[in-house]
Design a protein around this motif. Structure first.
Motif, PDB file in Angstrom:
ATOM      1  N   ASP A  51      21.505  11.468  -4.271  1.00  0.00           N
ATOM      2  CA  ASP A  51      22.676  12.237  -3.794  1.00  0.00           C
ATOM      3  C   ASP A  51      23.926  11.377  -3.639  1.00  0.00           C
ATOM      4  OD1 ASP A  51      21.567  14.696  -3.724  1.00  0.00           O
ATOM      5  OD2 ASP A  51      20.974  14.619  -1.602  1.00  0.00           O
ATOM      6  N   LYS A  52      23.734  10.086  -3.454  1.00  0.00           N
ATOM      7  CA  LYS A  52      24.888   9.192  -3.254  1.00  0.00           C
ATOM      8  C   LYS A  52      25.510   8.754  -4.579  1.00  0.00           C
ATOM      9  CE  LYS A  52      23.406   7.447   1.211  1.00  0.00           C
ATOM     10  NZ  LYS A  52      24.369   8.272   1.974  1.00  0.00           N
ATOM     11  N   ILE A  53      24.797   9.007  -5.684  1.00  0.00           N
ATOM     12  CA  ILE A  53      25.262   8.504  -6.983  1.00  0.00           C
ATOM     13  C   ILE A  53      25.898   9.622  -7.793  1.00  0.00           C
ATOM     14  CG2 ILE A  53      24.514   7.398  -9.142  1.00  0.00           C
ATOM     15  CD1 ILE A  53      22.229   6.136  -7.476  1.00  0.00           C
ATOM     16  N   ARG A 108      13.472   9.959   0.374  1.00  0.00           N
ATOM     17  CA  ARG A 108      14.362   8.804   0.324  1.00  0.00           C
ATOM     18  C   ARG A 108      14.981   8.647  -1.065  1.00  0.00           C
ATOM     19  NH1 ARG A 108      13.833   4.340   3.581  1.00  0.00           N
ATOM     20  NH2 ARG A 108      13.214   5.876   5.125  1.00  0.00           N
ATOM     21  N   ALA A 109      14.153   8.838  -2.088  1.00  0.00           N
ATOM     22  CA  ALA A 109      14.665   8.687  -3.463  1.00  0.00           C
ATOM     23  C   ALA A 109      15.770   9.714  -3.730  1.00  0.00           C
ATOM     24  CB  ALA A 109      13.531   8.835  -4.476  1.00  0.00           C
ATOM     25  N   ALA A 140      12.322   4.537  -4.570  1.00  0.00           N
ATOM     26  CA  ALA A 140      12.166   4.332  -3.127  1.00  0.00           C
ATOM     27  C   ALA A 140      10.693   4.140  -2.783  1.00  0.00           C
ATOM     28  CB  ALA A 140      12.714   5.545  -2.369  1.00  0.00           C
ATOM     29  N   VAL A 141      10.446   3.288  -1.791  1.00  0.00           N
ATOM     30  CA  VAL A 141       9.083   3.115  -1.262  1.00  0.00           C
ATOM     31  C   VAL A 141       9.121   3.628   0.169  1.00  0.00           C
ATOM     32  CG1 VAL A 141       7.188   1.443  -1.313  1.00  0.00           C
ATOM     33  CG2 VAL A 141       9.456   0.726  -1.997  1.00  0.00           C
ATOM     34  N   PRO A 179       0.811  -1.225   0.000  1.00  0.00           N
ATOM     35  CA  PRO A 179       0.000   0.000   0.000  1.00  0.00           C
ATOM     36  C   PRO A 179       0.846   1.279   0.000  1.00  0.00           C
ATOM     37  CG  PRO A 179      -0.036  -1.060   2.159  1.00  0.00           C
ATOM     38  CD  PRO A 179       0.708  -1.987   1.244  1.00  0.00           C
ATOM     39  N   ARG A 180       2.138   1.141   0.309  1.00  0.00           N
ATOM     40  CA  ARG A 180       2.980   2.341   0.403  1.00  0.00           C
ATOM     41  C   ARG A 180       3.307   2.898  -0.988  1.00  0.00           C
ATOM     42  NH1 ARG A 180       8.063   0.400   3.398  1.00  0.00           N
ATOM     43  NH2 ARG A 180       7.811  -1.250   1.861  1.00  0.00           N
ATOM     44  N   PRO A 181       3.399   4.222  -1.124  1.00  0.00           N
ATOM     45  CA  PRO A 181       3.742   4.799  -2.430  1.00  0.00           C
ATOM     46  C   PRO A 181       5.219   4.618  -2.779  1.00  0.00           C
ATOM     47  CG  PRO A 181       3.393   6.532  -0.816  1.00  0.00           C
ATOM     48  CD  PRO A 181       3.107   5.252  -0.109  1.00  0.00           C
ATOM     49  N   ALA A 182       5.505   4.623  -4.075  1.00  0.00           N
ATOM     50  CA  ALA A 182       6.885   4.527  -4.559  1.00  0.00           C
ATOM     51  C   ALA A 182       7.163   5.682  -5.503  1.00  0.00           C
ATOM     52  CB  ALA A 182       7.094   3.196  -5.280  1.00  0.00           C
ATOM     53  N   VAL A 183       8.397   6.176  -5.440  1.00  0.00           N
ATOM     54  CA  VAL A 183       8.825   7.293  -6.295  1.00  0.00           C
ATOM     55  C   VAL A 183      10.115   6.902  -6.999  1.00  0.00           C
ATOM     56  CG1 VAL A 183       9.688   9.685  -6.294  1.00  0.00           C
ATOM     57  CG2 VAL A 183       7.769   9.060  -4.808  1.00  0.00           C
TER      58      VAL A 183
END
Ligand code: AMP
Ligand code: GLY
Length: 426
Positions: A403-405, A397-398, A386-387, A325-329
């Motif tokens: 930022d790490k890449i 989160r996404a 990210a979810v 049910p959680r959204p993902a981006v």
């Protein structure tokens, strides 16, 4: 079960990632795949539309199911070829793939099925198109009728821009034979959403909604791309709207394809504009969307192979799709210069650090291995997905993962999912 997946983009990495989790899987091959799909199975160096070689390979390796990611092999009849050889194939046959490969066919079918879409006309001669566009004073949208990798559509606010677009497509042949015919239609206003459904010829099972971000620039500015990011679900698609889309668009198109003698099987993707007057079809695609598939696969809990087999066996009414049910981006990281020209071969770092974050997965698209290192190899390079418990957290989160890449010249939109947030807050 041995599965052969065709394609090499972010969508295919997401599909391969999901297929690799299936209890039914013995071995997954991806043709030609990318370094992401290589982590889910074995890549084989056959082009996704080399039907003859794919079929030989499938017979040799005892493939039980072929899954086509992109539209080109479908439009060239890969499903027909596999079915003739008695190998299960997920996707529409060549005649049904016209729904995407010929926008004039799609427009005609929509008209005969009374499906709401922009008013439009088809032209085969530039002079006729020019006269028509010049006679109108509203904005028009000019589309190459054939396949153009998402780039053959021009939204033109001035008639002169419309005429230029028609000239580019029909006379300069910027998209080759895909521009032998064009569709000129009214510009629709509203918010877009992607509605994907599994279809087995008669049964329709709608997936969770999603939304793409087509233009290159923040605030939906600049030229269209293959898609710069996506999220699922799309808050613009309320339950009421979803049932209306099902009733007034999906059911009639599946019925219409049957009446036309081209039954539809596979994933049917309706690109929808939610206008003040209701949902209108912008286009149909005959496969999963890219990048919509990345958030959709992150949220799908059911076994993808089971669903695809149910489609092939016309038993879609026997499956139930389960969703997180959680959204993902998903934020797409692209090569600087895309959708125009860009450089390749830039070293990519940080994917492991990004993947180490909870509920984050980096899907690879335009990447390749060079001397043991991962480098850029296309316009859209990565789909950082990210979810999380809500859209705001998933977005945060996404971008934390993005930022790490690092790679030289990397470009991404900073406003992916802002539209969802705005709608949720209002
Ligand atoms: P298509 O490949 O036909 O979906 O078109 C690509 C993009 O162009 C869509 O996602 C929309 O952003 C835009 N577009 C296409 N048709 C229209 C239309 N009739 N009105 C406004 N925008 C459109
Ligand atoms: N995301 C748009 C497409 O797959 O065509």
């Amino acid at each position: 079960m041995n599965v052969l997946l065709l394609g090499s983009g972010g969508r295919e990495h997401a599909m391969a990632w999901k297929i690799a989790q299936s209890k039914k899987l013995t071995k997954l091959y991806t043709a030609p795949g990318n370094p992401g799909t290589a982590q889910c199975g074995e890549n084989i160096s056959i082009a996704a539309n080399d039907i003859k070689k794919l079929l030989e390979f499938a017979k040799q390796k005892k493939i039980d199911l072929m899954v086509a990611g992109p539209e080109a092999p479908l439009a060239e009849g890969v499903v027909d070829a596999f079915e003739t050889a008695d190998i299960k194939a997920f996707g529409p046959c060549k005649a049904a793939a016209q729904l995407e490969s010929d926008k004039a066919f799609a427009k005609h079918l929509m008209r005969t099925c009374a499906i709401s879409t922009a008013e439009g006309q088809v032209f085969e001669r530039f002079e006729d198109a020019k006269a028509y566009i010049a006679s109108r004073d509203e904005a028009v949208v000019v589309k190459a009728a054939g396949l153009a990798a998402g780039k053959g559509v021009f939204v033109c606010d001035e008639p002169s821009d419309g005429i230029n677009a028609a000239e580019k497509i029909m006379c300069d042949k910027e998209f080759g034979d895909a521009g032998n015919k064009i569709v000129v239609e009214d510009k629709l206003l509203g918010e877009e959403a992607s509605i994907l459904a599994f279809v087995d010829g008669k049964n329709i099972y709608v997936m969770e909604s999603s939304q793409d971000h087509k233009p290159i620039g923040e605030g939906d500015t600049g030229p269209n791309t293959g898609g710069m990011g996506a999220y699922s679900p799309a808050p613009v698609i309320t339950d009421k709207l979803m049932s209306q889309i099902n009733r007034e668009i999906l059911v009639p198109v599946v019925d219409g394809m049957n009446r036309h003698g081209t039954p539809y099987k596979g994933v049917l993707y309706a690109g929808i504009m939610v206008t003040a007057a209701g949902p209108r079809v912008l286009e149909f695609n005959v496969r999963f969307g890219d990048p919509e598939t990345q958030p959709i696969m992150m949220r799908l809990k059911s076994d993808l192979i089971e669903v695809m087999l149910a489609v092939c066996d016309e038993k879609l009414d026997e499956v139930t799709l389960k969703w997180d049910p959680r959204p993902a981006v998903c934020v797409v990281m692209a090569s600087g210069g895309y959708p125009g020209s860009y450089e390749k071969g830039k070293a990519i770092s940080g994917i492991e650090d990004a993947n180490a974050l909870d509920d984050v997965f980096v899907f690879q698209a335009g990447t390749k291995e060079q001397d043991g290192k991962l480098v850029t190899n296309g316009g859209r390079v990565l789909g950082v997905t990210a979810v999380s418990d809500d859209v705001s957290q998933a977005q945060k989160r996404a971008y934390e993962a993005v930022d790490k890449i690092k790679f030289e010249g990397s470009y991404y939109r900073r406003d992916i999912a802002d539209k969802a947030l705005k709608r949720i807050k209002s």
